[in-house]
Scaffold this motif. Sequence first.
Motif, mmCIF file in Angstrom:
data_model
loop_
_atom_site.group_PDB
_atom_site.id
_atom_site.type_symbol
_atom_site.label_atom_id
_atom_site.label_comp_id
_atom_site.label_asym_id
_atom_site.label_seq_id
_atom_site.Cartn_x
_atom_site.Cartn_y
_atom_site.Cartn_z
ATOM 1 N N GLU A 201 -14.508 -6.758 12.573
ATOM 2 C CA GLU A 201 -13.233 -6.867 13.286
ATOM 3 C C GLU A 201 -13.444 -7.094 14.789
ATOM 4 O O GLU A 201 -12.682 -7.827 15.424
ATOM 5 N N GLN B 60 -9.244 0.603 -3.736
ATOM 6 C CA GLN B 60 -9.154 0.070 -2.378
ATOM 7 C C GLN B 60 -8.243 -1.146 -2.327
ATOM 8 O O GLN B 60 -7.516 -1.339 -1.345
ATOM 9 N N LEU C 142 -17.474 -2.960 8.752
ATOM 10 C CA LEU C 142 -16.098 -3.447 8.858
ATOM 11 C C LEU C 142 -15.637 -3.460 10.311
ATOM 12 O O LEU C 142 -14.977 -4.403 10.754
ATOM 13 N N GLU D 99 -0.512 -3.203 3.661
ATOM 14 C CA GLU D 99 0.110 -4.420 4.154
ATOM 15 C C GLU D 99 1.630 -4.317 4.128
ATOM 16 O O GLU D 99 2.323 -4.907 4.955
ATOM 17 N N LYS E 65 -7.190 -2.453 7.259
ATOM 18 C CA LYS E 65 -7.973 -2.749 6.053
ATOM 19 C C LYS E 65 -8.724 -1.504 5.591
ATOM 20 O O LYS E 65 -9.450 -0.895 6.376
ATOM 21 N N TYR F 109 -9.069 3.239 7.632
ATOM 22 C CA TYR F 109 -8.574 1.864 7.692
ATOM 23 C C TYR F 109 -9.062 1.279 9.012
ATOM 24 O O TYR F 109 -9.063 1.972 10.032
ATOM 25 N N GLN G 285 -4.991 -1.593 0.001
ATOM 26 C CA GLN G 285 -4.776 -2.749 0.875
ATOM 27 C C GLN G 285 -3.356 -3.285 0.711
ATOM 28 O O GLN G 285 -2.673 -3.569 1.696
#
Length: 201
Positions: free
Chosen positions: A195, A14, A191, A22, A178, A174, A18
């Motif tokens: 957010e 993971q 998650l 990005e 993320k 995601y 990430q």
Amino acid sequence: MTFSVGAFLYEQSQLRKQVIAENTAKELTRMHSPVLGSANAKVTIVEFFDPSCETCRAFYSFVKKIVETHEGRVNLVIRYAPFHEGSEEAVRILEAARIQDKYWPLLDVVMDEQPQWASHHDPQPSLIWSYAEKIGVDVDKARKDANKDTVTWVIDQDKSDLRTLNVKQTPTFYVNGKPLPKFGYEDLKRLVDQEVKANYR
């Protein structure tokens, strides 16, 4: 392999995702992708999804409920990862139904009926045409649309992006770019909730 070793390897995987995400943010979402929920939502779940995947089916209603519960603050973007035999044909039918604004109703049925059409030993995605007809899709038109170059382009673009992002299994999620720190229903919900809290103060 012990549980602790397996968990460590998953976490390392993971972290790699990430870093990749990005550096390749544009590959996560595309203008052509189906979206459930408000286009103005500040929290986006991206799901790399295979309509033949049993785990995708298991998550399907759960993910929809997350979107519905957050009332316009969360949306879901579907990206195709047609890894199983017969999945690409299923995607073509879904995309043809989308042209007629029947995508989500058909996807609901496709998920409900997955055990019938998506047997890994004998996949029969052609059965989806009968489901499409029952929900009001013009099947004659859809059969033509399913083979359009634009549909092929959508599939090819999603395949290219999942390779770039190193997505190798479905579902892969995601949330605002993320990846899940751990895979599971509650991990996804947690998650998303984080957010939402961060983006709607």
